[in-house]
Motif scaffolding. Structure first.
Motif, mmCIF file in Angstrom:
data_model
loop_
_atom_site.group_PDB
_atom_site.id
_atom_site.type_symbol
_atom_site.label_atom_id
_atom_site.label_comp_id
_atom_site.label_asym_id
_atom_site.label_seq_id
_atom_site.Cartn_x
_atom_site.Cartn_y
_atom_site.Cartn_z
ATOM 1 N N ILE A 192 0.780 -0.949 -0.090
ATOM 2 C CA ILE A 192 -0.102 0.013 -0.129
ATOM 3 C C ILE A 192 0.621 1.073 0.175
ATOM 4 N N PRO A 193 1.928 1.293 0.879
ATOM 5 C CA PRO A 193 2.701 2.659 0.749
ATOM 6 C C PRO A 193 3.399 3.043 -0.676
ATOM 7 N N LEU A 194 3.684 1.909 -1.444
ATOM 8 C CA LEU A 194 4.260 1.764 -2.724
ATOM 9 C C LEU A 194 3.247 2.258 -3.774
ATOM 10 N N MET A 195 2.037 1.739 -3.512
ATOM 11 C CA MET A 195 0.943 2.131 -4.277
ATOM 12 C C MET A 195 0.566 3.598 -4.329
ATOM 13 N N LEU A 196 0.630 4.184 -3.002
ATOM 14 C CA LEU A 196 0.239 5.592 -2.875
ATOM 15 C C LEU A 196 1.305 6.322 -3.575
ATOM 16 N N ARG A 197 2.710 5.903 -3.329
ATOM 17 C CA ARG A 197 3.685 6.610 -4.118
ATOM 18 C C ARG A 197 3.458 6.771 -5.614
ATOM 19 N N CYS A 198 2.937 5.762 -6.088
ATOM 20 C CA CYS A 198 2.822 5.564 -7.547
ATOM 21 C C CYS A 198 1.691 6.537 -7.910
ATOM 22 N N GLY A 199 0.824 6.853 -7.165
ATOM 23 C CA GLY A 199 -0.207 7.882 -7.496
ATOM 24 C C GLY A 199 -1.718 7.052 -7.191
ATOM 25 N N ILE A 200 -1.763 5.837 -6.749
ATOM 26 C CA ILE A 200 -2.995 5.182 -6.183
ATOM 27 C C ILE A 200 -3.592 5.777 -5.178
ATOM 28 N N THR A 201 -4.906 6.482 -5.128
ATOM 29 C CA THR A 201 -5.502 6.934 -3.959
ATOM 30 C C THR A 201 -6.404 6.200 -3.298
ATOM 31 N N SER A 202 -6.918 4.954 -3.750
ATOM 32 C CA SER A 202 -7.725 4.246 -2.842
ATOM 33 C C SER A 202 -7.424 2.724 -3.169
ATOM 34 N N VAL A 203 -7.783 1.716 -2.113
ATOM 35 C CA VAL A 203 -7.302 0.451 -2.255
ATOM 36 C C VAL A 203 -8.624 -0.336 -1.888
ATOM 37 N N ALA A 204 -9.294 -1.267 -2.916
ATOM 38 C CA ALA A 204 -10.049 -2.457 -2.438
ATOM 39 C C ALA A 204 -9.400 -3.541 -1.755
ATOM 40 N N VAL A 205 -9.562 -3.422 -0.382
ATOM 41 C CA VAL A 205 -8.795 -4.553 0.517
ATOM 42 C C VAL A 205 -9.613 -5.888 0.709
ATOM 43 N N THR A 206 -9.176 -6.938 0.496
ATOM 44 C CA THR A 206 -9.932 -8.087 1.143
ATOM 45 C C THR A 206 -9.223 -8.899 1.924
ATOM 46 N N ASN A 207 -7.665 -8.738 1.790
ATOM 47 C CA ASN A 207 -6.828 -9.510 2.926
ATOM 48 C C ASN A 207 -7.208 -9.144 4.153
ATOM 49 N N ALA A 208 -7.304 -9.993 5.062
ATOM 50 C CA ALA A 208 -7.976 -9.877 6.615
ATOM 51 C C ALA A 208 -6.680 -9.068 7.243
ATOM 52 N N THR A 209 -5.473 -9.397 7.271
ATOM 53 C CA THR A 209 -4.458 -8.782 7.836
ATOM 54 C C THR A 209 -4.092 -7.281 7.471
ATOM 55 N N ALA A 210 -4.342 -6.909 6.257
ATOM 56 C CA ALA A 210 -4.381 -5.690 5.795
ATOM 57 C C ALA A 210 -5.358 -5.099 6.250
ATOM 58 N N ILE A 211 -6.631 -5.363 6.111
ATOM 59 C CA ILE A 211 -7.801 -4.673 6.867
ATOM 60 C C ILE A 211 -7.581 -4.478 8.403
ATOM 61 N N ARG A 212 -7.252 -5.276 9.049
ATOM 62 C CA ARG A 212 -6.723 -5.197 10.367
ATOM 63 C C ARG A 212 -5.633 -3.890 10.761
ATOM 64 N N ARG A 213 -4.623 -3.977 9.840
ATOM 65 C CA ARG A 213 -3.536 -3.152 10.096
ATOM 66 C C ARG A 213 -4.171 -1.725 9.701
ATOM 67 N N LEU A 214 -4.877 -1.501 8.767
ATOM 68 C CA LEU A 214 -5.356 -0.309 8.256
ATOM 69 C C LEU A 214 -6.462 0.296 9.174
ATOM 70 N N GLU A 215 -7.116 -0.677 9.826
ATOM 71 C CA GLU A 215 -7.934 -0.256 10.981
ATOM 72 C C GLU A 215 -7.273 0.116 12.253
#
Length: 168
Positions: free
Chosen positions: A115-138
């Motif tokens: 996700i940090p690398l995606m933000l640096r490339c210009g991605i502004t939003s992410v559709a997250v399904t990975n449980a670990t990623a969701i928990r860390r973002l929360e």
């Protein structure tokens, strides 16, 4: 893994996102909007429709979007596997060469470390399904690298001392 993606951007999770990737099993409802594959998007855009959403597969040529950039409400970039980085290249091309300034969304197999690398490339939003990623973002626990040597679509401050080093 969760089946329904949660949409996240730098302000947090989005609760009322209208975009749906249509499949044989899933169709957009009355208050939802469709993300169209590139071929279907081009057909509708050439017919004059606007405020469309397009889903870019890794093998698609994003330069085909150039004549229609002012009609695109959302570009979703597919990341079908964690080791397929073509979506990063698509994001960079859309931002730096084609000048797209609208929403870029990563969809598919998105992991927290990407996700940090995606933000640096210009991605502004992410559709997250990975449980670990969701928990860390929360938990507001986004990993990152403090120093970078290359400029990207998202501007970074120079760190001082070395002309090539930048700070996130």
């Amino acid at each position: 893994m969760s089946k329904t993606p949660k949409i996240w951007n730098e302000t947090g999770f989005v609760s009322d996102d209208p975009w749906v990737i249509e499949t044989e099993e899933t169709r957009a409802g009355t208050n939802e909007r469709s993300l169209l594959p590139l071929a279907a998007f081009l057909e509708k855009a050439k017919a004059g429709e606007s405020e469309l959403g397009v889903l870019i597969a890794p093998a698609d040529d994003v330069s085909e979007l150039q004549p229609f950039l002012d009609r695109i409400a959302l570009v979703a970039l597919s990341f079908p596997a964690f080791n397929d980085g073509r979506g990063f290249s698509h994001a960079s091309l859309l931002r730096s060469r084609l000048g797209y300034s609208g929403e870029l969304r990563a969809v598919g197999d998105v992991l927290i470390d990407q996700i940090p690398l995606m933000l640096r490339c210009g991605i502004t939003s992410v559709a997250v399904t990975n449980a670990t990623a969701i928990r860390r973002l929360e938990e507001n626990c986004l990993p990152g690298i403090a120093h970078h040597y290359q400029p990207t679509a998202k501007p970074a401050a120079r760190s001082g001392g070395y002309s090539w080093r930048r700070v996130s």
